[in-house]
Write a protein that holds these residues in place. Structure first.
Motif, PDB file in Angstrom:
ATOM      1  N   ALA A1061       0.809  -1.370   0.071  1.00  0.00           N
ATOM      2  CA  ALA A1061      -0.074  -0.004  -0.026  1.00  0.00           C
ATOM      3  C   ALA A1061       0.997   1.069   0.282  1.00  0.00           C
ATOM      4  N   GLU A1062       2.028   0.891   0.710  1.00  0.00           N
ATOM      5  CA  GLU A1062       2.883   2.301   0.910  1.00  0.00           C
ATOM      6  C   GLU A1062       3.418   2.705  -0.127  1.00  0.00           C
ATOM      7  N   GLU A1063       4.160   1.734  -1.007  1.00  0.00           N
ATOM      8  CA  GLU A1063       5.063   2.204  -2.032  1.00  0.00           C
ATOM      9  C   GLU A1063       4.152   2.358  -3.353  1.00  0.00           C
ATOM     10  N   GLY A1064       4.743   3.243  -4.043  1.00  0.00           N
ATOM     11  CA  GLY A1064       4.223   3.323  -5.260  1.00  0.00           C
ATOM     12  C   GLY A1064       4.586   2.210  -6.154  1.00  0.00           C
ATOM     13  N   LYS A1075       9.597   0.746  -8.483  1.00  0.00           N
ATOM     14  CA  LYS A1075      10.686   1.401  -9.174  1.00  0.00           C
ATOM     15  C   LYS A1075      11.853   1.745  -8.092  1.00  0.00           C
ATOM     16  N   LEU A1076      12.892   1.357  -8.651  1.00  0.00           N
ATOM     17  CA  LEU A1076      14.143   1.492  -7.654  1.00  0.00           C
ATOM     18  C   LEU A1076      15.086   2.344  -8.483  1.00  0.00           C
ATOM     19  N   MET A1077      15.883   3.058  -7.803  1.00  0.00           N
ATOM     20  CA  MET A1077      17.003   3.972  -8.601  1.00  0.00           C
ATOM     21  C   MET A1077      18.088   3.412  -7.834  1.00  0.00           C
ATOM     22  N   TYR A1078      18.985   3.105  -8.458  1.00  0.00           N
ATOM     23  CA  TYR A1078      20.468   2.923  -8.050  1.00  0.00           C
ATOM     24  C   TYR A1078      21.473   3.979  -8.429  1.00  0.00           C
ATOM     25  N   GLU A1079      22.434   4.149  -7.708  1.00  0.00           N
ATOM     26  CA  GLU A1079      23.388   5.301  -7.965  1.00  0.00           C
ATOM     27  C   GLU A1079      24.758   4.781  -7.639  1.00  0.00           C
ATOM     28  N   VAL A1080      25.668   4.984  -8.406  1.00  0.00           N
ATOM     29  CA  VAL A1080      27.136   4.564  -8.205  1.00  0.00           C
ATOM     30  C   VAL A1080      27.827   5.796  -8.035  1.00  0.00           C
ATOM     31  N   ALA A1081      28.560   6.011  -7.038  1.00  0.00           N
ATOM     32  CA  ALA A1081      29.162   7.257  -6.697  1.00  0.00           C
ATOM     33  C   ALA A1081      30.273   7.134  -5.609  1.00  0.00           C
ATOM     34  N   TYR A1131      11.992   5.000  -5.765  1.00  0.00           N
ATOM     35  CA  TYR A1131      11.803   5.877  -6.756  1.00  0.00           C
ATOM     36  C   TYR A1131      10.144   6.317  -6.774  1.00  0.00           C
ATOM     37  N   LEU A1132       9.826   7.411  -6.323  1.00  0.00           N
ATOM     38  CA  LEU A1132       8.394   7.760  -6.330  1.00  0.00           C
ATOM     39  C   LEU A1132       8.117   8.644  -7.527  1.00  0.00           C
ATOM     40  N   LEU A1193      13.012  10.779  -4.704  1.00  0.00           N
ATOM     41  CA  LEU A1193      13.631   9.764  -4.095  1.00  0.00           C
ATOM     42  C   LEU A1193      13.356   9.609  -2.801  1.00  0.00           C
ATOM     43  N   GLU A1194      13.346   8.225  -2.423  1.00  0.00           N
ATOM     44  CA  GLU A1194      13.081   8.006  -1.018  1.00  0.00           C
ATOM     45  C   GLU A1194      14.052   6.952  -0.670  1.00  0.00           C
TER      46      GLU A1194
END
Lengths: 1226, 139
Positions: A1061-1064, A1075-1081, A1131-1132, A1193-1194
């Motif tokens: 319910a909570e996640e988009g 939807k997820l977002m990854y990031e390499v930094a 990712y919202l 982004l959360e």
């Protein structure tokens, strides 16, 4: 008729008569220089002459010294032009004339031959040239003295020749006259000197000599040489004075005997006639009295001085004469009469020759005479009984008659003048009324004049003598004005003896006038006056005391007098010296009074009125205000000088009290002006003549003293003040701050009041409310442990009685720990200690207090415990306010307050607790960190963690069982593994409990410590696995060459209900994905991310769903490099409106994000600030950032994403083997 | 010799006044006090003439029946007054002057005394002795 030098005329009388008028007119017209013998300065004089017919009798006999009648020149007139006639008669006549002259030794002659043209014409033919007659005369008579024959041509014609002849004739005449004067006067003076030299011989008579020298004076006067004439009289005066002095010294000359005759007449100076012939005759006869001679001499001097236009010298000489008139006359008062008459006569004479304006301008010269006359008239009045109240007695009348007889008859020359001195004196002596009129007239005239010329002191002295007169007349009311005025002047100039004397007069005056108050005040001043004898002082003191003891009715107003005359306040001392006591204690005020009275005075009541000032009342007081001396509590009062050597008020002006003032502008506080102000201008600028300081012992009149009625007073009854210093002790009472105002001594009907006590003196009697303070015994108070708290009770004005109790209401959070051995100590001089009994009920703890007197301090300690509130973390130093209510018992006689009060106490929790969730794949651990924030060290035991809701959950402790020591500022970490059987709940309610005790305490003293916390989103959702693959064909990664980063994101669990319910979610292709977002930094610049560094992943919501991503990275360095960080966010899409609150746990990640921002080095400031604002972070292109419906982004909660390759490293080789090493050998 | 000698402060209060004991002291006080009138008159007259080199000796202030009063004023406006019996004709101006000079010197000594407070009554014994020497010795 004026005297002129005598010139005789012989010869042709008819001729002379015809020429007389022009001759007499023209002779004085031109001045002539007279050269004098004995080096006297030459003088120009106008000659005049009295032409008389020649007679044999006119020629002075041998030995006749008279000069006035001496013919100085003999002229023979002839107009003979005929030789025959000359030979026939004229020559014979001339010879006879000359012979008679020669017979008397006179050589001053001249022959005048008058020629007329008529005669010439008539005898033109038959006579000899005219010169021949003159020649003949010259031949016959003037052998060798050809100038003795003068020709006067045509004297009656108006021609130039005649004029010439006239002038030469007159010149000759003048020359001859002067020659004669010189010769004759010289001879006379020589004779006179010779006579004077004989003065030591017996038989020499001053009177004779007097006449001789006066003759000379007359001649000088005749010649208009008043100066010389005056010199003659002055010489005579000096000679006579010298004789009188010598006579006094025993060197008596016989001739003086004649002056010793009793004086019968004292009619005063007579200045109206130039020469008083009567007196002169009596002198000539040797019958003159001393007074006559003096009078005559002075009248002559006066006449000459007035001729010389020096009237002011007359007054001066007159005073001198009158003062020095040495002989006390036989009849008492006669001299006074003479002086009085003489004064007035001189004044009249002066008035007669000056105009009023001149007189007014020169009254400084005449005023002495006026004053003298006044004085003398007063003496006469007293002598003749004209001043007394009753009028003259018969004896007085006899005396008056004697005096009047001596005056003789009035002189004829003043008989018609209404205001002659003679008439005045007679009138004044005739009746009391007339005397008074004349006396007042004179007095006022003298005073007016003195005032006119600003001799105020002299004027006041005259006024004082006038006052004496009034007093004798029994008119004190008129005398008082003058006396007060005189007193004022003496006081202001500090002349104590005159002050005393005048004040005595005033006392008499006031007594007569019945001014009781003023009289008593003056008496008081006099009684304390050191200039008076003890006897007098006692008398004056007695006056006051007898008045005071008069038993008049009680209602009568008491007489109020200034105390300064009676006693002086010299010192004031407070005991205790702080001048501040609490009510009920004894404050003593010791006054030192210097009593100025000559005898001991019994004071019925001595009171000091005090002024209550409210503003200080009841506070903890320190006495303040008065400038303190070195010895606090003692004030010395400035002493007015003892009256013996009083410095006048004018000399003791107060010193300036200066203060700096600064005027600053209100806006910017800058300095506008600065200056000095005098704070006591009212004292310094006070006019001295009117505003005499009333405090000096020399005050003119007692200042009216206002008594503070109804004010509070300190009183002492029945004191005896001895002369000298006395000490009086007052005792002060009621609470408040008091200023000493007045001092009042009551003696019967009389009150002596000191109206102001300066400097201001205050004392304070304070009353204090009871006060309870509670303070920790040791700082800070620690919650959870029993702590000692000190109760301090200042009892103030309240006396704690037996049975009084302090009641504290208990609160759950802070129970009081009753302990039996509770001791209360009473801090007082007698250091008492008594026990407290404490009864505790459910609501109230009642502490019964030991009896304590007021103004004591009661102190006791109690143990209190503050329960540590379990549960979520609070800010560590939260204030715990616990109500404690000091409440009185119901009994009403001992309350000090009906209100209950809150006593705030601050407790500090000793520990700070943190928890964290740790994950290893799916396994979960809970870590609790207990940090000791206090200063003490504690033992920790029985660490345990429990979960409230899920019974199936097992928390396995990984800690030691033993007690653990937590030192100050150190932490203890505890760890539990979470094991679950069925399903891991997403939310865990945990309670951490431990028991602790301060180090070194026995085991029983362990206290529990609870910590509740909640963990959410515990389950691991995703695992991230990364791998770095070297470039193809390479074994290892090399720096500078691209490598591949394989990221594998795997979903571990099935989605839970809540999560769905909570996640988009997006339904794409019928599959539920997240939807997820990854990031390499890379935060440490080890790696360069080439190409895409982040990406979006749509994860199917199913277990073991995996997504792989390949990212090109390049190591920048060689060595073991940590993997670049891989972050995964939810990712919202932009439709999600929910704002994301920053979670405390996400702070770490936020930090790294912002760090990343910096590495990116975005030049745009606004986007940077936008990014750093919160957790919202968008990557990639600017459109994404700027577009308003922004996807967000959360981050995931801790433990939701497990990173397998966290902290993993990979070996990176250098790019090539060819290392260039530069070696420089030198 | 003198019958009364007085030193008067600038503010016209007496710093020292002593008279022949046999005579009425009060009268001398009055006389000296009144003489201040003339002193002031003379000072103001002299002040107008020449302020700098003023003659300190003021001469005979005024004669009375019994006394002659002489005055002297120092530069600091302290006044000396000597009262002489009128009958005493042996005293000339010069003697009076020298008396004043002596008085002035002695008074200067008093002022030089660090323990003397200017403005206080003069109580110096030396001064007293000097004054006694100038007063008439009444047997």
């Amino acid at each position: 008729m004026e005297n002129k030098p005598i010139v005789t005329c012989g010869g042709d009388q008819a001729l002379f008569t015809s020429l007389y008028t022009p001759l007499a007119q023209q002779l004085p017209r031109e001045p002539m220089e007279w050269r004098r013998t004995y080096g006297r300065a030459p003088k120009m004089i106008h000659l005049e002459a009295n032409f008389v017919q020649f007679k044999e009798e006119l020629l002075p006999k041998e030995g006749n010294k008279a000069l006035l009648t001496f013919p100085f020149l003999h002229i023979y007139w002839t107009d003979c032009c005929d030789t025959e006639a000359y030979k026939g008669s004229v020559k014979e006549d001339m010879t006879r004339w000359q012979n008679s002259l020669r017979g008397h030794g006179s050589v001053d002659w001249v022959i005048v031959v008058v020629e007329t043209n008529d005669a010439k014409k008539k005898n033109k033919t038959n006579i000899l040239p005219r010169s021949s007659i003159v020649d003949k005369i010259r031949n016959d008579f003037c052998n060798k003295q050809s100038d003795r024959c003068v020709v006067l041509s045509d004297p009656l014609k108006d021609s130039s020749r005649s004029q010439e002849s006239w002038s030469s004739f007159l010149l000759k005449l003048r020359t001859l006259l002067l020659m004669s004067f010189t010769k004759n006067l010289g001879r006379f003076e020589d004779d006179m000197r010779t006579l004077r030299e004989k003065r030591t011989q017996p038989g020499w008579s001053f009177c004779e000599y007097f006449m001789v020298q006066e003759e000379l004076a007359f001649v000088f006067e005749m010649l208009q040489q008043f100066e010389d004439a005056l010199v003659q009289y002055d010489e005579l005066d000096a000679l006579f004075t010298q004789y009188v002095l010598n006579f006094g010294a025993g060197d008596g000359a016989n001739w003086l005997g004649s002056f010793c005759a009793p004086v019968q007449n004292w009619s005063g100076l007579m200045l109206r006639r130039p020469i008083d012939m009567e007196k002169r005759d009596s002198i000539q006869r040797g019958e003159a009295s001393l007074l006559d001679l003096r009078s005559y001499l002075f009248s002559r001097q006066c006449t000459l001085l007035i001729f010389l236009q020096r009237p002011w010298e007359v007054t001066q000489r007159a005073l001198e004469l009158l003062h020095n008139c040495p002989q006390p006359l036989s009849v008492p008062g006669a001299l006074d009469c003479w002086v009085f008459l003489s004064c007035l006569e001189v004044l009249h004479r002066i008035e007669g020759c000056c105009d009023p304006a001149q007189l007014a301008a020169n009254c400084s010269h005449t005023v002495g005479l006026w004053a003298y006359a006044t004085d003398k008239l007063k003496c006469l009045g007293e002598l003749c009984g004209l001043v007394s109240e009753k009028g003259p007695t018969s004896e007085d009348l006899n005396r008056t008659v004697d005096l009047l007889a001596g005056l003789g008859d009035e002189r004829p020359e003043t008989i018609n003048s209404l205001l002659s001195p003679y008439k005045k004196l007679k009138e004044a002596l005739s009746s009391v009324v007339a005397f008074e009129r004349h006396y007042l007239e004179l007095s006022h005239a003298a005073m007016e004049m003195y005032k006119e010329i600003n001799r105020l002191r002299s004027a006041r002295l005259v006024g004082k003598s006038l006052a004496e007169f009034y007093m004798r007349k029994g008119e004190p009311e008129r005398a008082e004005v003058f006396l007060q005025e005189a007193l004022k002047s003496y006081v202001s100039e500090g002349w104590s003896l005159p002050v005393t004397h005048t004040r005595k007069n005033i006392a008499a005056c006031q007594k007569l006038l019945g001014r009781t108050e003023d009289y008593l005040q003056t008496c008081a001043l006099l009684a304390g006056d050191a200039n008076l004898t003890d006897e007098e002082r006692k008398n004056f003191c007695q006056e006051i005391l007898s008045f005071a003891s008069k038993s008049t009715d009680k209602s009568a107003q008491k007489v109020t007098l200034s105390m300064t005359a009676f006693a002086q306040l010299t010192r004031l001392e407070f005991r205790p010296s702080t001048a501040s006591v609490h009510s009920g204690a004894v404050l003593q005020v010791e006054l030192s009074l210097r009593c100025l009275m000559p005898v001991a005075v019994r004071i019925q009541q001595l009171s000091a009125s005090i002024h209550f000032s409210l503003e200080q009342a009841g506070t903890h007081g320190r006495s303040k205000g008065p400038p303190r001396q070195t010895n606090p509590g003692t004030v010395h009062f400035a002493q007015p000088h003892s009256s013996g050597n009083a410095v006048p008020a004018s000399a003791t002006t107060p010193s300036l009290e200066l203060d700096e003032i600064q005027d600053r502008s209100p806006s910017d506080n800058s300095l506008n002006s600065t200056g000095i102000v005098c704070k006591n201008t009212h004292l310094v600028m006070r006019r001295h003549d009117s505003g005499l300081s009333p405090d000096t012992a020399n005050s003119v009149s007692p200042p009216s003293v206002a008594v503070d009625d109804g004010a509070q007073m300190l009183k002492v009854q029945d004191v005896t003040l001895e002369p000298g210093n006395n000490a009086v002790v007052f005792t002060a009472g009621d609470p408040g701050t008091y200023t000493l105002r007045q001092l009042c001594a009551t003696v019967g009907q009389v009150q002596f009041v000191l109206p102001h006590i300066y400097p201001l003196i205050q004392y304070e009697v304070y009353s204090q409310e009871p006060q309870l303070t509670v303070e920790p015994l040791s700082e800070p108070l620690l919650a959870g442990l029993p702590q000692s708290v000190r109760f301090t009770l200042l009892t103030g004005h309240y006396a704690v009685k037996k049975g009084d109790a302090l009641q504290l209401s208990n609160s759950d959070a802070m129970p009081l720990l009753p302990s039996a051995a509770c001791k209360a100590s009473i801090l007082s001089p007698t250091n008492g200690e008594s026990s407290l009994s404490i009864q505790s009920s459910e609501k109230v703890t009642s502490i019964s207090l030991p009896p304590t007197p007021p103004y004591h301090t009661l102190e006791f300690h109690l143990e209190v415990l503050c329960v540590i509130p379990p549960g979520p973390d609070r800010p560590p130093n939260e204030r715990l306010t616990n109500g404690e209510c000091p409440r009185t018992s119901t009994n009403h006689n001992c309350p000090w307050s009906i209100y209950s009060t809150l006593l705030p106490l601050t407790f500090y929790i000793p520990f700070k607790t943190k928890h964290s969730l740790l994950s290893a794949g799916n396994r979960k651990y809970i870590q609790v960190c207990v940090q000791n924030v206090s200063d003490a060290s504690f033992q920790l035991a029985e660490l345990s963690l429990s979960e409230k809701q899920e019974a199936s959950l097992e928390l396995q402790s990984l800690n030691t069982k033993a007690q653990q020591l937590v030192c100050s500022k150190q932490s203890v970490f505890c760890l539990w593994e979470v094991r679950w059987k069925t399903d891991l709940p997403s939310c865990l309610q945990c309670v951490f409990s431990a028991s602790f005790s301060p180090l070194g305490q026995p085991a029983s003293s362990f206290k529990p410590f609870l910590y509740q916390f909640q963990l959410e989103r515990v389950t691991t959702l995703y695992s991230v696995r990364a791998e770095i693959l070297p470039a193809t064909g390479e074994q290892q990664c090399r720096s500078g060459t691209l490598c591949g980063l394989e990221v594998c994101i795997t979903r571990l669990t099935e989605p839970a209900e809540g999560e769905l319910a909570e996640e988009g979610k997006t339904d794409s292709d019928g599959l539920r994905t997240t939807k997820l977002m990854y990031e390499v930094a890379d935060s440490s610049s080890n790696w360069a991310v080439c190409g895409k560094s982040s990406g979006m992943v749509s994860m199917p919501v199913a277990a073991n769903a995996t997504h792989r991503a390949h990212i090109e990275v390049m190591p920048l360095f060689a060595g073991h490099l940590p993997f670049p960080k891989i972050k995964v966010f939810k990712y919202l899409p932009h439709t999600a409106t929910q704002a994301i609150q920053p979670d405390p746990d996400s702070c770490v990640e936020n930090d790294t994000l912002s760090l990343l921002d910096k590495n990116l080095d975005d030049p745009q400031g606004d986007t940077a600030s936008l990014r750093s604002r919160g957790s919202v972070h968008s990557l990639g292109s600017g459109e994404q950032q700027r577009g308003l419906p922004m996807p967000r982004l959360e981050p995931f909660g801790p433990g939701q994403v497990f990173n397998h390759s966290h902290a993993q490293q990979v070996l990176v080789l250098p790019a090539t083997d060819d290392h260039i090493m530069e070696v420089n050998a030198t | 010799m003198a019958v009364c000698i007085a030193v008067i402060a600038k503010e016209n209060y007496p710093l020292y006044i002593r008279s022949v004991p046999t005579q009425n002291e009060l009268k001398f006080h009055y006389t000296v006090h009144t003489s201040l009138d003339v002193v002031e008159e003379k000072i103001s007259a002299a002040g107008k003439a020449m302020a700098d080199q003023r003659e300190l000796y003021l001469g005979l202030l005024y004669p009375t029946e019994d006394y002659k009063v002489y005055g002297y004023v120092t530069n600091s406006k302290v006044k000396f007054v000597i009262v002489v019996d009128s009958s005493n004709t042996s005293l000339r101006d010069n003697e009076i002057r020298s008396m004043f000079r002596k008085l002035h010197n002695s008074f200067t000594d008093v002022m030089c005394n660090p323990f003397y407070n200017p403005g206080d009554p003069v109580q110096s014994k030396v001064f007293e002795g000097m004054v006694s020497g100038m007063m008439v010795q009444v047997s």
